[in-house]
Design a protein around this motif. Structure first.
Motif, PDB file in Angstrom:
ATOM      1  N   HIS A   1       1.037  -1.115   0.058  1.00  0.00           N
ATOM      2  CA  HIS A   1      -0.188   0.275  -0.359  1.00  0.00           C
ATOM      3  C   HIS A   1       0.897   1.091  -0.014  1.00  0.00           C
ATOM      4  CE1 HIS A   1      -4.009  -1.319   0.221  1.00  0.00           C
ATOM      5  NE2 HIS A   1      -3.536  -2.409   1.707  1.00  0.00           N
ATOM      6  N   ALA A   2       0.576   2.234  -0.882  1.00  0.00           N
ATOM      7  CA  ALA A   2       0.986   3.831   0.032  1.00  0.00           C
ATOM      8  C   ALA A   2       0.552   3.344   0.772  1.00  0.00           C
ATOM      9  CB  ALA A   2       0.906   4.774  -1.345  1.00  0.00           C
ATOM     10  N   SER A   3       1.232   4.912   1.079  1.00  0.00           N
ATOM     11  CA  SER A   3       0.656   5.455   2.720  1.00  0.00           C
ATOM     12  C   SER A   3      -0.036   6.809   1.829  1.00  0.00           C
ATOM     13  CB  SER A   3       1.374   6.225   3.262  1.00  0.00           C
ATOM     14  OG  SER A   3       2.370   7.396   2.205  1.00  0.00           O
ATOM     15  N   PHE A   4      -1.421   7.345   2.975  1.00  0.00           N
ATOM     16  CA  PHE A   4      -2.215   8.070   2.523  1.00  0.00           C
ATOM     17  C   PHE A   4      -1.289   9.502   2.592  1.00  0.00           C
ATOM     18  CE2 PHE A   4      -4.196   5.404   6.643  1.00  0.00           C
ATOM     19  CZ  PHE A   4      -5.554   4.954   5.538  1.00  0.00           C
ATOM     20  N   THR A   5      -0.803   9.564   2.250  1.00  0.00           N
ATOM     21  CA  THR A   5       0.165  11.208   1.949  1.00  0.00           C
ATOM     22  C   THR A   5       0.661  10.401   0.503  1.00  0.00           C
ATOM     23  OG1 THR A   5       0.766  12.029   4.069  1.00  0.00           O
ATOM     24  CG2 THR A   5       1.917  13.011   2.180  1.00  0.00           C
ATOM     25  N   GLN A   6       1.198  10.173   0.103  1.00  0.00           N
ATOM     26  CA  GLN A   6       1.352   9.047  -0.992  1.00  0.00           C
ATOM     27  C   GLN A   6       0.702   9.240  -2.163  1.00  0.00           C
ATOM     28  OE1 GLN A   6       3.447   5.788  -0.329  1.00  0.00           O
ATOM     29  NE2 GLN A   6       5.735   6.487  -0.277  1.00  0.00           N
TER      30      GLN A   6
ATOM     31  N   LEU B   1      11.216   2.363  -4.140  1.00  0.00           N
ATOM     32  CA  LEU B   1       9.691   2.299  -4.375  1.00  0.00           C
ATOM     33  C   LEU B   1       9.699   2.983  -5.214  1.00  0.00           C
ATOM     34  CD1 LEU B   1       8.232   3.235  -0.807  1.00  0.00           C
ATOM     35  CD2 LEU B   1       7.640   0.842  -2.135  1.00  0.00           C
ATOM     36  N   VAL B   2       8.215   2.728  -6.316  1.00  0.00           N
ATOM     37  CA  VAL B   2       8.306   3.133  -7.396  1.00  0.00           C
ATOM     38  C   VAL B   2       6.284   2.934  -7.281  1.00  0.00           C
ATOM     39  CG1 VAL B   2       9.478   2.777  -9.061  1.00  0.00           C
ATOM     40  CG2 VAL B   2       7.924   0.886  -9.169  1.00  0.00           C
ATOM     41  N   PHE B   3       5.435   3.510  -8.859  1.00  0.00           N
ATOM     42  CA  PHE B   3       4.334   3.849  -7.630  1.00  0.00           C
ATOM     43  C   PHE B   3       3.387   3.304  -9.348  1.00  0.00           C
ATOM     44  CE2 PHE B   3       5.713   5.725  -4.512  1.00  0.00           C
ATOM     45  CZ  PHE B   3       5.965   5.659  -3.529  1.00  0.00           C
ATOM     46  N   PRO B   4       3.595   2.493  -9.390  1.00  0.00           N
ATOM     47  CA  PRO B   4       2.852   1.894 -11.281  1.00  0.00           C
ATOM     48  C   PRO B   4       1.602   2.442 -11.447  1.00  0.00           C
ATOM     49  CG  PRO B   4       3.984  -0.508 -10.318  1.00  0.00           C
ATOM     50  CD  PRO B   4       3.575   0.950  -8.831  1.00  0.00           C
TER      51      PRO B   4
ATOM     52  N   THR C   1      -0.659   1.448  -4.663  1.00  0.00           N
ATOM     53  CA  THR C   1      -0.482   0.935  -5.028  1.00  0.00           C
ATOM     54  C   THR C   1       1.210   1.008  -5.153  1.00  0.00           C
ATOM     55  OG1 THR C   1      -0.557  -0.404  -6.811  1.00  0.00           O
ATOM     56  CG2 THR C   1      -2.282  -0.980  -4.470  1.00  0.00           C
ATOM     57  N   ALA C   2       2.570   0.396  -4.121  1.00  0.00           N
ATOM     58  CA  ALA C   2       4.065   0.190  -4.983  1.00  0.00           C
ATOM     59  C   ALA C   2       4.515  -0.592  -4.552  1.00  0.00           C
ATOM     60  CB  ALA C   2       4.149   1.384  -3.277  1.00  0.00           C
ATOM     61  N   GLU C   3       5.616  -0.532  -5.536  1.00  0.00           N
ATOM     62  CA  GLU C   3       6.435  -1.614  -5.796  1.00  0.00           C
ATOM     63  C   GLU C   3       7.911  -1.497  -5.385  1.00  0.00           C
ATOM     64  OE1 GLU C   3       5.913  -2.651  -9.581  1.00  0.00           O
ATOM     65  OE2 GLU C   3       4.037  -3.958  -9.301  1.00  0.00           O
TER      66      GLU C   3
ATOM     67  N   LEU D   1       6.902   8.450 -11.785  1.00  0.00           N
ATOM     68  CA  LEU D   1       6.560   7.998  -9.974  1.00  0.00           C
ATOM     69  C   LEU D   1       6.952   6.457 -10.904  1.00  0.00           C
ATOM     70  CD1 LEU D   1       4.158  10.573  -8.356  1.00  0.00           C
ATOM     71  CD2 LEU D   1       7.186  10.063  -8.879  1.00  0.00           C
ATOM     72  N   ALA D   2       6.061   5.942 -11.810  1.00  0.00           N
ATOM     73  CA  ALA D   2       5.826   4.472 -12.213  1.00  0.00           C
ATOM     74  C   ALA D   2       7.175   3.664 -12.453  1.00  0.00           C
ATOM     75  CB  ALA D   2       4.337   4.505 -13.322  1.00  0.00           C
TER      76      ALA D   2
END
Length: 463
Positions: free
Chosen positions: A16-21, A69-72, A81-83, A123-124
């Protein structure tokens, strides 16, 4: 009372990404703003081995998952979501300045780092951190780090600088005596989502529901510069204007003594002065006493009250709303006392990130600071205090490293930002404005009134 239980995230499942992210990903994934990039520089005196530095950079990424971290992008567009990716050195670059003079070479080196900060991150796909090793002379280098704010906060930058050069100087990763990383940021983001729900969330939001009532999650400043504002929208060309004032010895000592004797903090003094000047400006623009004296500004809190994340790299910090009632035009010492209460209340309720409280309590403003249209962002005042005097420095044999600033054209999103840097022997007050909305005369008068209030606090006798 609301202590969050840390639960390890499953690395085999979607992170999970954080709420801020998530707020940034949902509303401004493809918007590149200088405000979403953090930079720091390390001035290195002594011979520096770029190959060894590259290895330390890779080890630092391995140590802190947030840097990998990256965020597809998701088909539904939520992007929550994050990877994790393996460490990469594709964003490590070695540069050379053209000037033989150290001072001019340093300015060139800083400009190269600022240029790297101007290039958008993807970011992805990442990577979301860049490291530049700039050779100024054979025994003088600038190591500049550029990182997207979505994976780090300001305190993380100090952690990164310290650990990068400890790793560089050590014979191996096990010889650094670095503190263990007890919690990785993906674990924090996972635990945050488990914790902030149900009765716990309702109880915490109740405080912010009262504080935001009538002002919203991004409180309007209600300020304008009559010399540049004719009632139309701000000009599209946002420009940075900076005005500075410095408090030096012996005034610094007198200010600290006055603050200590009144059982206040420098943060409370500087925040109260800002709000009182805003109140006075509002009155001069024709607002009523009731309207002018209800002052709320945007601030930032580190959200690192947990011992197990103090040495972690990640985006723990969160914006916050600092609201204080000055409608009765209290003496400045009383304004400082009230501001102390405002700050303490905020710290007690910092577990709720600004993104979540905005989504729940003021959804119309959710993500507006990340959007592509500057005119959509309400004019607000941002306030920050940093303890630059406690900045990290490193010495190992013939190698000496000190952190330095990287000047950049970072225009305040809300139009006005007051930044106070406590450098120990002196305190630097920097007023940054969007010059298309607040010009030089406005900024100089505002800063002069502000510094006068601070000086008044310093000189008043303590009862």
């Amino acid at each position: 009372m609301y202590a969050m239980k840390m639960v390890e995230a499953d690395r085999d499942a979607a992170l999970h990404a954080s709420f801020t992210q998530e707020e940034r990903l949902a509303t401004g994934r493809h918007v590149h703003l200088q405000n979403n990039v953090l930079t720091f520089g390390c001035l290195v005196e002594g011979a520096l081995d770029p190959g060894r530095l590259r290895h330390a950079f890779l080890t630092l990424q391995q140590r802190h998952e947030s840097l990998r971290l990256v965020f597809p992008e998701q088909p539904n567009g939520t992007g929550g979501t994050a990877e994790l990716r393996p460490p990469q050195d594709t964003s490590f670059h070695v540069e050379q300045v053209t000037s033989d003079a150290p001072d001019a070479g340093l300015r060139q080196a800083q400009a190269l780092v600022a240029e790297a900060a101007a290039a958008p991150f993807d970011l992805a796909t990442g990577p979301l951190v860049r490291l530049l090793c700039v050779r100024i002379t054979p025994v003088l280098h600038l190591v500049g780090c550029v990182v997207d704010h979505i994976v780090v906060d300001g305190e993380s930058c100090t952690v990164m600088a310290e650990e990068l050069f400890r790793l560089y100087s050590a014979d191996g990763p096990d010889a650094t005596n670095l503190p263990s990383v007890r919690t990785q940021f993906p674990d924090f983001a996972h635990s945050e989502r488990l914790h902030l729900q149900g009765r716990t969330l309702d109880t915490l939001l109740a405080y912010w529901r009262r504080k935001l009532d009538g002002v919203g999650a991004i409180p309007r400043s209600h300020l304008r510069d009559l010399a540049t504002d004719d009632g139309r929208r701000p000009a599209p060309e946002r420009r940075l204007l900076v005005r500075r004032a410095v408090i030096e010895e012996p005034r610094t000592t007198r200010l600290r003594d006055a603050t200590r004797l009144r059982r206040a903090t420098l943060t409370a003094v500087f925040a109260a002065a800002l709000k009182d000047v805003v109140r006075q400006r509002r009155l001069s623009l024709g607002m009523t006493v009731e309207q002018a004296g209800d002052v709320a500004v945007m601030g930032s809190i580190s959200n690192r009250h947990r011992r197990d994340i103090r040495h972690c790299v990640g985006y723990f910090a969160t914006p916050c709303v600092l609201r204080t009632d000055l409608r009765d035009a209290p003496p400045f010492t009383e304004a400082v006392r009230r501001e102390t209460g405002t700050l303490l209340g905020t710290l007690r309720h910092q577990e709720v990130p600004h993104a979540l409280m905005t989504r729940e309590l003021d959804p119309e403003r959710y993500g507006v600071r990340h959007r592509d249209d500057p005119a959509a962002v309400p004019g607000y005042v941002n306030f920050d205090v940093s303890e630059a005097g406690a900045a990290w420095a490193f010495t190992d044999g013939a190698l000496r490293v000190t952190m330095i600033r990287i000047p950049r054209d970072e225009v305040p999103r809300g139009g006005v930002r007051l930044l106070v840097r406590d450098e120990g022997a002196r305190v630097v007050v920097e007023l940054r404005t969007d010059a298309s909305r607040f010009g030089p005369r406005w900024a100089e008068a505002f800063l002069a009134d502000y510094m006068s209030l601070v000086e008044t606090f310093t000189e008043q006798p303590v009862p």
